[in-house]
Design an enzyme around this catalytic site. Structure first.
Site, PDB file in Angstrom:
ATOM      1  N   TYR A 160      40.056   3.394  -9.764  1.00 60.40           N
ATOM      2  CA  TYR A 160      39.407   2.213  -9.445  1.00 60.40           C
ATOM      3  C   TYR A 160      40.275   0.816  -9.613  1.00 60.40           C
ATOM      4  O   TYR A 160      40.540   0.832 -10.755  1.00 60.40           O
ATOM      5  CB  TYR A 160      38.114   2.173 -10.262  1.00 60.40           C
ATOM      6  CG  TYR A 160      37.351   0.703 -10.054  1.00 60.40           C
ATOM      7  CD1 TYR A 160      36.634   0.546  -8.801  1.00 60.40           C
ATOM      8  CD2 TYR A 160      37.215   0.100 -11.074  1.00 60.40           C
ATOM      9  CE1 TYR A 160      36.187  -0.559  -8.783  1.00 60.40           C
ATOM     10  CE2 TYR A 160      36.758  -1.285 -10.782  1.00 60.40           C
ATOM     11  CZ  TYR A 160      36.097  -1.502  -9.539  1.00 60.40           C
ATOM     12  OH  TYR A 160      35.312  -2.873  -9.517  1.00 60.40           O
ATOM     13  N   HIS A 190      37.085 -13.993  -4.099  1.00 63.66           N
ATOM     14  CA  HIS A 190      36.215 -14.192  -5.212  1.00 63.66           C
ATOM     15  C   HIS A 190      36.160 -15.682  -5.829  1.00 63.66           C
ATOM     16  O   HIS A 190      35.546 -16.111  -6.882  1.00 63.66           O
ATOM     17  CB  HIS A 190      36.574 -13.253  -6.584  1.00 63.66           C
ATOM     18  CG  HIS A 190      36.140 -12.003  -6.222  1.00 63.66           C
ATOM     19  ND1 HIS A 190      36.317 -11.355  -4.942  1.00 63.66           N
ATOM     20  CD2 HIS A 190      35.537 -11.002  -7.227  1.00 63.66           C
ATOM     21  CE1 HIS A 190      35.879  -9.998  -5.013  1.00 63.66           C
ATOM     22  NE2 HIS A 190      35.286  -9.830  -6.400  1.00 63.66           N
ATOM     23  N   ASN A 303      38.815 -10.357 -14.301  1.00 63.96           N
ATOM     24  CA  ASN A 303      37.524  -9.533 -15.031  1.00 63.96           C
ATOM     25  C   ASN A 303      37.346  -9.828 -16.344  1.00 63.96           C
ATOM     26  O   ASN A 303      38.286  -9.324 -17.180  1.00 63.96           O
ATOM     27  CB  ASN A 303      37.762  -7.991 -14.626  1.00 63.96           C
ATOM     28  CG  ASN A 303      36.555  -7.242 -14.435  1.00 63.96           C
ATOM     29  OD1 ASN A 303      35.462  -7.601 -15.146  1.00 63.96           O
ATOM     30  ND2 ASN A 303      36.670  -5.931 -13.793  1.00 63.96           N
ATOM     31  N   TYR A 391       7.608 -33.620 -44.191  1.00 60.73           N
ATOM     32  CA  TYR A 391       8.244 -32.193 -43.890  1.00 60.73           C
ATOM     33  C   TYR A 391       9.743 -32.692 -43.549  1.00 60.73           C
ATOM     34  O   TYR A 391      10.592 -31.857 -43.511  1.00 60.73           O
ATOM     35  CB  TYR A 391       7.377 -31.409 -42.886  1.00 60.73           C
ATOM     36  CG  TYR A 391       6.347 -30.621 -43.467  1.00 60.73           C
ATOM     37  CD1 TYR A 391       5.652 -31.009 -44.625  1.00 60.73           C
ATOM     38  CD2 TYR A 391       5.412 -29.904 -42.509  1.00 60.73           C
ATOM     39  CE1 TYR A 391       4.544 -30.467 -45.075  1.00 60.73           C
ATOM     40  CE2 TYR A 391       4.106 -29.506 -42.952  1.00 60.73           C
ATOM     41  CZ  TYR A 391       3.820 -29.688 -44.488  1.00 60.73           C
ATOM     42  OH  TYR A 391       2.723 -29.078 -44.745  1.00 60.73           O
ATOM     43  N   ARG A 394      11.473 -33.318 -46.571  1.00 55.87           N
ATOM     44  CA  ARG A 394      11.298 -32.406 -47.615  1.00 55.87           C
ATOM     45  C   ARG A 394      11.825 -30.892 -47.245  1.00 55.87           C
ATOM     46  O   ARG A 394      12.275 -30.183 -48.009  1.00 55.87           O
ATOM     47  CB  ARG A 394       9.817 -32.319 -47.956  1.00 55.87           C
ATOM     48  CG  ARG A 394       9.511 -31.532 -49.385  1.00 55.87           C
ATOM     49  CD  ARG A 394       8.042 -31.179 -49.538  1.00 55.87           C
ATOM     50  NE  ARG A 394       7.277 -31.723 -49.002  1.00 55.87           N
ATOM     51  CZ  ARG A 394       5.932 -31.610 -48.619  1.00 55.87           C
ATOM     52  NH1 ARG A 394       5.404 -30.245 -49.193  1.00 55.87           N
ATOM     53  NH2 ARG A 394       5.013 -32.291 -48.176  1.00 55.87           N
ATOM     54  N   PHE A 440      33.156  -5.789 -19.724  1.00 50.95           N
ATOM     55  CA  PHE A 440      33.157  -7.247 -19.019  1.00 50.95           C
ATOM     56  C   PHE A 440      31.810  -7.809 -18.884  1.00 50.95           C
ATOM     57  O   PHE A 440      31.520  -9.154 -18.699  1.00 50.95           O
ATOM     58  CB  PHE A 440      33.436  -6.993 -17.505  1.00 50.95           C
ATOM     59  CG  PHE A 440      32.678  -5.826 -16.895  1.00 50.95           C
ATOM     60  CD1 PHE A 440      31.390  -6.230 -16.464  1.00 50.95           C
ATOM     61  CD2 PHE A 440      33.285  -4.691 -16.513  1.00 50.95           C
ATOM     62  CE1 PHE A 440      30.681  -5.093 -15.943  1.00 50.95           C
ATOM     63  CE2 PHE A 440      32.477  -3.352 -15.960  1.00 50.95           C
ATOM     64  CZ  PHE A 440      31.346  -3.906 -15.595  1.00 50.95           C
ATOM     65  N   GLU A 525      26.269  -4.206  -9.466  1.00 59.39           N
ATOM     66  CA  GLU A 525      26.246  -4.983 -10.488  1.00 59.39           C
ATOM     67  C   GLU A 525      24.727  -5.358 -10.733  1.00 59.39           C
ATOM     68  O   GLU A 525      24.183  -6.421 -10.317  1.00 59.39           O
ATOM     69  CB  GLU A 525      27.063  -6.092 -10.645  1.00 59.39           C
ATOM     70  CG  GLU A 525      28.666  -5.613 -10.178  1.00 59.39           C
ATOM     71  CD  GLU A 525      29.301  -6.718  -9.854  1.00 59.39           C
ATOM     72  OE1 GLU A 525      29.081  -7.935  -9.596  1.00 59.39           O
ATOM     73  OE2 GLU A 525      30.589  -6.421  -9.526  1.00 59.39           O
TER      74      GLU A 525
END
Length: 650
Positions: A160, A190, A303, A391, A394, A440, A525
Site C-alpha cells: 500500500y 491533495h 501523512n 471567589y 479567594r 496518523f 476514512e
C-alpha cells in the site's frame, strides 16, 4: 550573469542583466517587454516605452527610484514587484511584510533524531533561532528504511502506498514506470487547502516537525530528499500552506501536501529574501533544487499529524507562559482590592493536594504580604472587619490550579506526539517489512488541545470578573472605572467591555471540535479527529486570554495609583514598574488600544514572569519546611507556622 525576478500582475518573469549599471527604469522596461511578449493582446499595453510604472523590492516593499543604478539598490537574484500605473497591486502578490518573521543570525544547530525534540525547541525553530542537522544515527536509520523500500519496488511487491493507489484506490496496483508520477499526483491532488497561509514562523515549525518525524527512520524517505528539506528549512524557503482543509486523519493531508508542493518547486514559497513568489524561483534564488519524489516519498511527506502538533506546541508553550503570569496579575489585583492572604495558607491546600492548586497558592504566598515581603497596602487594612474575599480572588489556587495541571497533561501529549512516527504504512527495516496501521489519526493531540482551550479559557473568565471588581466603585472602594473626573473621562469602562467580549467569544471557541467526525474518502476514512480546528481555535482562545489578562494588569496598575503613597510588596512593585516602563498612568482619557497591545507584548515576551520569578524562586528556596513530610505527588513550599507569620483580616 546577474538575474532578477520581476512580478507583473499575475506572472513572475526572470530578467537577465549583463550590465548592472543599467537603471531600475531599464529593468522595468525589460520585464514589461517579456510580459507583453507572452500575452496575445500584449496585456493591454500599447507601448512599453510609454507605460508608466513603479518598482519596489518584495522584501520590505521599499520603492526604488527609476534613475538608480541596479547595482546600487539590488543584489543578484533579488525579487521585485512592478506595478503599472492604474493597476491595483496584483492579488497574486503577497508581500514580505516588515516584521512578519523575526529571523536571527542562524549560527546554532539543533540535531534531530526523531526522539528528543521538545515543544520549546520546536517553537524556537519556528522563531528562526536555530538551523537543523541530523544525527549520524538518524541518517543510518533513514538509509536502512529506504533500502528496504527500494528492494520492495525492485521485486515488484504489492504494498500500500508504494505500488498501489491511496484510500479507496488501495487495491489498484500501479506499474513501476508510473510510481514517480503516482507520488507527484498524490501531492498535487491533495494540495486542496483554503484560507490564509500559515505565518512563516508556523510554517518553519511545521517543516521542522516533519523533518523530525522522518528522521525516526520509519517512513521510507530517502536521505537525499530529507537533506533537501533541511536545506530548505535552513534557508527559510517556506511553502504556502493554507491553514484550513485538514480533518486530522489520515493526518494533516492537505497542509502537508502544500508543504511538499513548494519543495517540489510548485505553488508558492516565502523566504526573507523574496517574500511570496513562485516556488521554483525562490528555491533557485537560494541555490536549491526542487525535490524529485521516489516511490512512497509523496506519502511519507504528507501523512501525519504535524500541523495539529506544531500549532499545538505553540499553543501549549503560550498557555504555560500566560498561566504562570496570571498568578502574578491576580496577586496584584488582590492587593489593590485589599484582599486577605489567609486563603493561600499551605495547610488549606495540603487537604486538597492537587499539584497545580498547591503551586498557585505557593506563588501567591511568595508575592503577597509576609515577613519576607511586607506590604504597606496590606498593613493599611490589617484590622478591617472583612473575613473573606470573593471567589475570584479567594479561589485562584483552585481555578488557576486546574489550568496548570491541564497544561502539564497537554504538554506531555504534545511532546510525545512531536517524537512519534505518524505516517502509514510504517517501515520496519530490522524486520524487513512494512505494516499498515493508524498512527496518523489525530485524536490524541485533538482531544488534548480541546482540553487546553477549555482549561486556559478559565483564566480569562475569572480575570474578567476581577476587572469588573476593580472598575466597580461599590466593590473596589476606588473611583468608578479608575479615573478622575468620571463623566468627563470614561477610564477603563470599555476596556472592561473588551475583556467581556473576548470571554464571550471564548465560550463558543471552547466547544470541542474533536467531538465531531465526518466520514471521508468514500468511507475509507470513516472517523476523523478534526484536530486542525482544535489547534487553531486553541491558539485563538489563548490569544484572547493574553489580551484579557493584559487588560487586568493595566487595570490593577491603575488601581495602584489611587492607593499611593502606599506601596505593595517588592515583587509586585517590580511588576508595576515594568508596566509603567511601557504605559504611563491614566490621568485622563486617551487612545487605549496601544496600551493594551504594549502590555500584551510584555506577557508574550514573559517579562512579567521574568521580573517576578527571582522572588518566587527565592521564597521557595528559603521557606521549604523541614519538619513536614513531602508527598511525592503533592508538596507545600510554605514556611513553618510562626506567631510572626502575617495574614490579613485577623
Amino acid at each position: 550573469m546577474p538575474r532578477f525576478t520581476v512580478h507583473i500582475r499575475d506572472e513572475w518573469l526572470a530578467v537577465p542583466c549583463r550590465d548592472t549599471s543599467n537603471t531600475i527604469q531599464w529593468l522595468g522596461q525589460e520585464a514589461l517587454k517579456r510580459y507583453v511578449k507572452n500575452k496575445p493582446d500584449n496585456g493591454g499595453i500599447k507601448a512599453v516605452k510609454d507605460t508608466r510604472f513603479v518598482v519596489r523590492r518584495c522584501q520590505g516593499l521599499g520603492l526604488l527610484d527609476a534613475e538608480d543604478a541596479i547595482e546600487d539598490v539590488l543584489e543578484d537574484n533579488d525579487f521585485v514587484e512592478l506595478a503599472i500605473e492604474g493597476d491595483t497591486m496584483s492579488p497574486d502578490f503577497i508581500p514580505c511584510e516588515p516584521g512578519v518573521s523575526h529571523l536571527y543570525p542562524l549560527t546554532y544547530f539543533i540535531s534531530l533524531d526523531g526522539n528528543s525534540l521538545s515543544s520549546t525547541d520546536l517553537v524556537n525553530l519556528g522563531r528562526g533561532l536555530y538551523k537543523i542537522k541530523l544525527t549520524p544515527e538518524a541518517e543510518r536509520k533513514v538509509v536502512q528504511s529506504r533500502e528496504l523500500l527500494d528492494t520492495i519496488v525492485k521485486e515488484n511487491k504489492v504494498v500500500y502506498g508504494i505500488t498501489t493507489g491511496f484510500g479507496k484506490f488501495a487495491r489498484t496496483v500501479i506499474p513501476v514506470s508510473k510510481l514517480k508520477e503516482l507520488q507527484e499526483n498524490l501531492v498535487r491532488s491533495h494540495s486542496a487547502g483554503v484560507g490564509n497561509p500559515l505565518s512563516p514562523e508556523r510554517t518553519r515549525m511545521l517543516l521542522a516537525l516533519r523533518i523530525n518525524v522522518l528522521a525516526k527512520g520509519h517512513s521510507g524517505i530517502s536521505l537525499e530528499t530529507l537533506h533537501a528539506m533541511i536545506q530548505a528549512f535552513n534557508a527559510s524557503c517556506l511553502s504556502f500552506v493554507p491553514e484550513k482543509g485538514t480533518v486530522g486523519a489520515s493526518g494533516d493531508l492537505a497542509p502537508l501536501s502544500h508543504l511538499a508542493l513548494g519543495l517540489m518547486g510548485e505553488g508558492k514559497m516565502w523566504s526573507p529574501k523574496s517574500g511570496w513568489a513562485d516556488a521554483k524561483y525562490v528555491l533557485e534564488a537560494h541555490g536549491l533544487k526542487p525535490i524529485t519524489l521516489k516511490p512512497k516519498e509523496g506519502l511519507a511527506l504528507i501523512n501525519g499529524t504535524q500541523m495539529i502538533t506544531s500549532l499545538g506546541a505553540e499553543a501549549v508553550e503560550r498557555a504555560q507562559a500566560i498561566a504562570r503570569q496570571a498568578d502574578i496579575i491576580a496577586a496584584l489585583t488582590l492587593e489593590v482590592l485589599k484582599g486577605t492572604t489567609k486563603a493561600f495558607d499551605s495547610d488549606i491546600h495540603s487537604l486538597r493536594p492537587h499539584p497545580g492548586q498547591i503551586e498557585v497558592a505557593q506563588r501567591f504566598r511568595s508575592l503577597l504580604d509576609s515577613d519576607h515581603h511586607p506590604s504597606q497596602i496590606a498593613e493599611s487594612h490589617r484590622f478591617c472587619d472583612r473575613v473573606q474575599d470573593a471567589y475570584t480572588m479567594r479561589c485562584c489556587p483552585q481555578v488557576h490550579g486546574v489550568a496548570n495541571d491541564t497544561i502539564k497533561f497537554v504538554l506531555n501529549i504534545i511532546n510525545t506526539e512531536i517524537n512519534s512516527a505518524t505516517d502509514n504504512p510504517m517501515v520496519f527495516a530490522e524486520r524487513g517489512e512494512t505494516i499498515s496501521g493508524g498512527n496518523f489519526h489525530g485524536e490524541y493531540p485533538a482531544k488534548a488541545l480541546d482540553f487546553l482551550a477549555i482549561a486556559v479559557h478559565e483564566l480569562a473568565s475569572i480575570s474578567e470578573r476581577r476587572i469588573e471588581r476593580l472598575c466597580n466603585p461599590s466593590l473596589s472602594e476606588l473611583p468608578a472605572f479608575l479615573v478622575n473626573e468620571g463623566g468627563l473621562n470614561s477610564g477603563f469602562m470599555i476596556a472592561h467591555c473588551t475583556a467581556a467580549s473576548l470571554v464571550s467569544e471564548n465560550k463558543v471557541l471552547c466547544h470541542p471540535s474533536s467531538v465531531d467526525s465526518l466520514s471521508t474518502s468514500a468511507a475509507t476514512e470513516d472517523h476523523v479527529s478534526m484536530g486542525g480546528w482544535a489547534a487553531r481555535k486553541a491558539l485563538r482562545v489563548i490569544e484572547h486570554v493574553e489580551q484579557v489578562l493584559a487588560i487586568e494588569l493595566l487595570t490593577a496598575c491603575q488601581g495602584i495609583e489611587f492607593l499611593r503613597p502606599l506601596h505593595t510588596t517588592t515583587p509586585l512593585e517590580k511588576v508595576y514598574e515594568l508596566v509603567r516602563s511601557v504605559v504611563k498612568p491614566w490621568f485622563k482619557d486617551r487612545f487605549m488600544s496601544p496600551d493594551i497591545e504594549a502590555v500584551q507584548r510584555l506577557l508574550l515576551d514573559q517579562k512579567v514572569w521574568n521580573v517576578a520569578r527571582p522572588y518566587i524562586d527565592k521564597y521557595q528556596t528559603e521557606y521549604i519546611p523541614e519538619s513536614r513530610p513531602i508527598s511525592p505527588t503533592a508538596f507545600s513550599l510554605d514556611p513553618p507556622a510562626s506567631p510572626r507569620k502575617r495574614v490579613r483580616h485577623e
